[in-house]
Design a protein around this motif. Structure first.
Motif, PDB file in Angstrom:
ATOM      1  N   GLN A 115       0.845  -1.207   0.000  1.00  0.00           N
ATOM      2  CA  GLN A 115       0.000   0.000   0.000  1.00  0.00           C
ATOM      3  C   GLN A 115       0.875   1.250   0.000  1.00  0.00           C
ATOM      4  O   GLN A 115       1.932   1.206   0.610  1.00  0.00           O
ATOM      5  N   ASN A 130       1.793  -1.644   4.447  1.00  0.00           N
ATOM      6  CA  ASN A 130       1.501  -0.270   4.057  1.00  0.00           C
ATOM      7  C   ASN A 130       2.797   0.533   4.229  1.00  0.00           C
ATOM      8  O   ASN A 130       3.242   0.781   5.354  1.00  0.00           O
ATOM      9  N   THR A 132       3.500   3.544   3.958  1.00  0.00           N
ATOM     10  CA  THR A 132       3.444   4.825   4.663  1.00  0.00           C
ATOM     11  C   THR A 132       3.474   4.650   6.181  1.00  0.00           C
ATOM     12  O   THR A 132       3.640   5.616   6.913  1.00  0.00           O
ATOM     13  N   HIS A 133       3.328   3.403   6.650  1.00  0.00           N
ATOM     14  CA  HIS A 133       3.434   3.140   8.087  1.00  0.00           C
ATOM     15  C   HIS A 133       4.851   2.842   8.525  1.00  0.00           C
ATOM     16  O   HIS A 133       5.094   2.513   9.676  1.00  0.00           O
TER      17      HIS A 133
HETATM   18  C1  LIG Z   1      -1.925   3.325   4.606  1.00  0.00           C
HETATM   19  O1  LIG Z   1      -1.562   4.150   5.651  1.00  0.00           O
HETATM   20  C2  LIG Z   1      -1.978   5.512   5.459  1.00  0.00           C
HETATM   21  C3  LIG Z   1      -1.396   6.346   6.586  1.00  0.00           C
HETATM   22  O2  LIG Z   1      -1.812   5.839   7.843  1.00  0.00           O
HETATM   23  C4  LIG Z   1      -3.498   5.557   5.442  1.00  0.00           C
HETATM   24  O3  LIG Z   1      -3.931   6.886   5.175  1.00  0.00           O
HETATM   25  C5  LIG Z   1      -3.995   4.661   4.321  1.00  0.00           C
HETATM   26  O4  LIG Z   1      -5.410   4.594   4.370  1.00  0.00           O
HETATM   27  C6  LIG Z   1      -3.427   3.256   4.493  1.00  0.00           C
HETATM   28  N1  LIG Z   1      -3.825   2.479   3.337  1.00  0.00           N
HETATM   29  C7  LIG Z   1      -4.552   1.407   3.442  1.00  0.00           C
HETATM   30  C8  LIG Z   1      -5.012   0.774   2.173  1.00  0.00           C
HETATM   31  O5  LIG Z   1      -4.857   0.914   4.525  1.00  0.00           O
END
Ligand SMILES: *[C@@H]1O[C@H](CO)[C@@H](O)[C@H](O)[C@H]1NC(C)=O
Ligand SMILES: *[C@@H]1O[C@H](CO)[C@@H](O)[C@H](O)[C@H]1NC(C)=O
Ligand SMILES: *[C@@H]1O[C@H](CO)[C@@H](O)[C@H](O)[C@H]1NC(C)=O
Ligand SMILES: *[C@@H]1O[C@H](CO)[C@@H](O)[C@H](O)[C@H]1NC(C)=O
Ligand SMILES: *[C@@H]1O[C@H](CO)[C@@H](O)[C@H](O)[C@H]1NC(C)=O
Ligand SMILES: *[C@@H]1O[C@H](CO)[C@@H](O)[C@H](O)[C@H]1NC(C)=O
Ligand SMILES: *[C@@H]1O[C@H](CO)[C@@H](O)[C@H](O)[C@H]1NC(C)=O
Length: 424
Positions: A115, A130, A132-133
């Motif tokens: 992600q 993910n 971004t985490h």
């Molecule tokens: C991935 O992490 C980001 C930041 O926390 C969040 O906004 C996003 O919804 C997440 N993506 C998914 C598909 O969970």
């Protein structure tokens, strides 16, 4: 570094129970619904992928057509999760996200759903990495194509290494190379380059990607800087074990070995020099050269951890099949119901069908097994877990069950020993 000399990863392995026959006689312990297309889908993924590599259609042709719907639609039903693939759990990134990967000796790099995705649709509700985490996540940059390491699937585009697995019928994955920390059991964390898959389709079962155990320098063993890894596939998936580094060594004093031979068309695959095949003590009459890789890159036998089915080159298969029919002396059943090629009726009262031992002769050693049939729970049908192939032979996972398989890449040797993998 001492730790590097001593990497042990013991993970496992939850995915699917492996219905199969075991030992000298068949045990009736699995379910009719598990014998079928879902059952062989994973094997066929590899099969078709490899055959496509050599520019030929999959065999038998109908498998390709039927594979995709199964890959897309049947994995959500627990009873269909019986492809025989194993799962290794990793935690990745500074927030230790859980990812489950299918270890695969035919893939030269690791990739996973990543992600934010364009297409990361899974049938099952399992965690997806993910990026971004993770503060330790980074893109893997390049100035030119050689910076993207040696995978035939990677290229350098706008200073980013991209990858594309798109010639494997059962799944596609596209994205870019990235780097993050993998936390391993009882080991210091390691930084691993992997494919961050932003567009993925096809068969993943309960996994979110594949762990590349092939021979390239992007593969997982290469990135751990180990020249040897091993696995011991058990009928109990939770007891299947993978080892990397110095713990990937013989446990008994009676091991065997054969040379891993190169194939210029795909140097990442583990080919062994097969020289013959014996069923129930009868050597099948086939020239030993029939088993070798040809100059056009076709032929040869590769070892695969993730497909349950074994494939034999067509002429070898036909001779093998004829011998099986002759020795088993059982009435044939309709195998196409199960998307297999040879099935027999057995009497439900007959708890012990004697399966002839099968010996695969290698240059310098031989491997003997009786694990090459599967049975329905009704106890009425058994099926051969071997299929013919037009281009390449594959030693599948079921035949390797209870054999500790050691890939000694540094010495170009496959070593193996017979073990009860439950006890390793
Ligand atoms: C991935 O992490 C980001 C930041 O926390 C969040 O906004 C996003 O919804 C997440 N993506 C998914 C598909 O969970
Ligand atoms: C076989 O599978 C079916 C469908 O999943 C299930 O309903 C049945 O209980 C299973 N039988 C056994 C013996 O496990
Ligand atoms: C492994 O991953 C699967 C899927 O994410 C999860 O259901 C399972 O609990 C994990 N097992 C372990 C031992 O962490
Ligand atoms: C990968 O292997 C190729 C060829 O064996 C070699 O030229 C290259 O330097 C290697 N790359 C890395 C990063 O190890
Ligand atoms: C493997 O070797 C490379 C290059 O020497 C090094 O950067 C990397 O940290 C090593 N990885 C491990 C897991 O030891
Ligand atoms: C075998 O099964 C297939 C698929 O169910 C069916 O199409 C075929 O007619 C059957 N063959 C025989 C001889 O019953
Ligand atoms: C394969 O094994 C045979 C029989 O031992 C041997 O003659 C041949 O040279 C081997 N081929 C390769 C490519 O190692």
């Amino acid at each position: 570094m001492a730790t590097k000399q001593h990497l042990v990863l013991i993970f496992l392995v939850l995915m699917f129970s492996i219905p199969s026959t075991r030992g000298k006689s068949i045990r009736k312990f699995f379910n009719n619904s598990e014998v079928g297309l879902g059952d062989v889908a994973d094997g066929l993924r590899v099969v078709c992928g490899l055959l496509n590599l050599f520019g030929s259609p999959c065999y038998p042709g109908s498998y390709v057509d039927t594979l995709r719907p199964v890959a897309g639609s049947k994995v959500s039903a627990p009873e269909d999760l019986s492809s025989g693939a194993f799962l290794l759990n990793f935690s990745v990134g500074d927030t230790r996200q859980n990812v489950a990967l299918i270890p695969d000796t035919t893939l030269d790099m690791t990739f996973m759903f990543c992600q934010p995705c364009l297409d990361c649709s899974l049938e099952t509700n399992i965690p997806v990495y993910n990026s971004t985490h993770s503060d330790t996540f980074e893109r893997y940059k390049c100035e030119g194509p050689t910076d993207c390491l040696t995978s035939r699937y990677t290229s350098c585009s706008s200073k980013s290494c991209t990858y594309s697995y798109d010639d494997i019928p059962a799944f596609t994955s596209r994205g870019f190379l990235a780097k993050d920390t993998f936390f391993l059991t009882n080991e210091p964390p390691v930084s691993v380059i992997f494919g961050c898959g932003t567009t993925n389709t096809g068969f993943f079962g309960n996994a979110v990607g594949y762990l590349g155990l092939g021979r390239g320098n992007l593969s997982f063993p290469a990135q751990l800087n180990v020249s040897v890894f091993s696995y011991c596939l058990s009928f109990d998936p939770s007891r299947t074990t993978f080892f990397f580094g110095s713990d990937a060594q013989m446990r008994t004093g009676s091991g065997f070995s054969t040379t891993l031979i190169p194939n210029r068309l795909d140097p990442t695959l583990y080919y062994v020099n097969m020289t013959g095949i014996t069923v129930g003590g009868k050597r099948i009459n086939i020239p030993s050269t029939s088993f070798l890789p040809q100059t056009d890159g076709t032929g040869g036998l590769i070892v695969d951890s993730s497909s349950r089915i074994t494939l034999l080159e067509e002429s070898v298969y036909l001779a093998f099949k004829t011998e099986i029919i002759k020795q088993l002396q059982l009435p044939e059943a309709n195998a196409s119901v199960h998307n297999l090629d040879l099935c027999f009726h057995i009497s439900p009262e007959d708890n012990d069908v004697k399966i002839p031992s099968l010996t695969i002769h290698f240059d310098g050693s031989e491997m003997t097994t009786t694990n090459y049939f599967t049975e329905d729970t009704d106890g009425k049908i058994i099926c051969l877990m071997v299929l013919p192939s037009k281009k390449i032979s594959i030693l599948g996972g079921q035949m390797q069950t209870d054999i500790h398989m050691i890939f000694d890449i540094g010495n170009s040797l496959l070593r193996f020993e017979y073990l009860n993998c439950d006890n390793l």
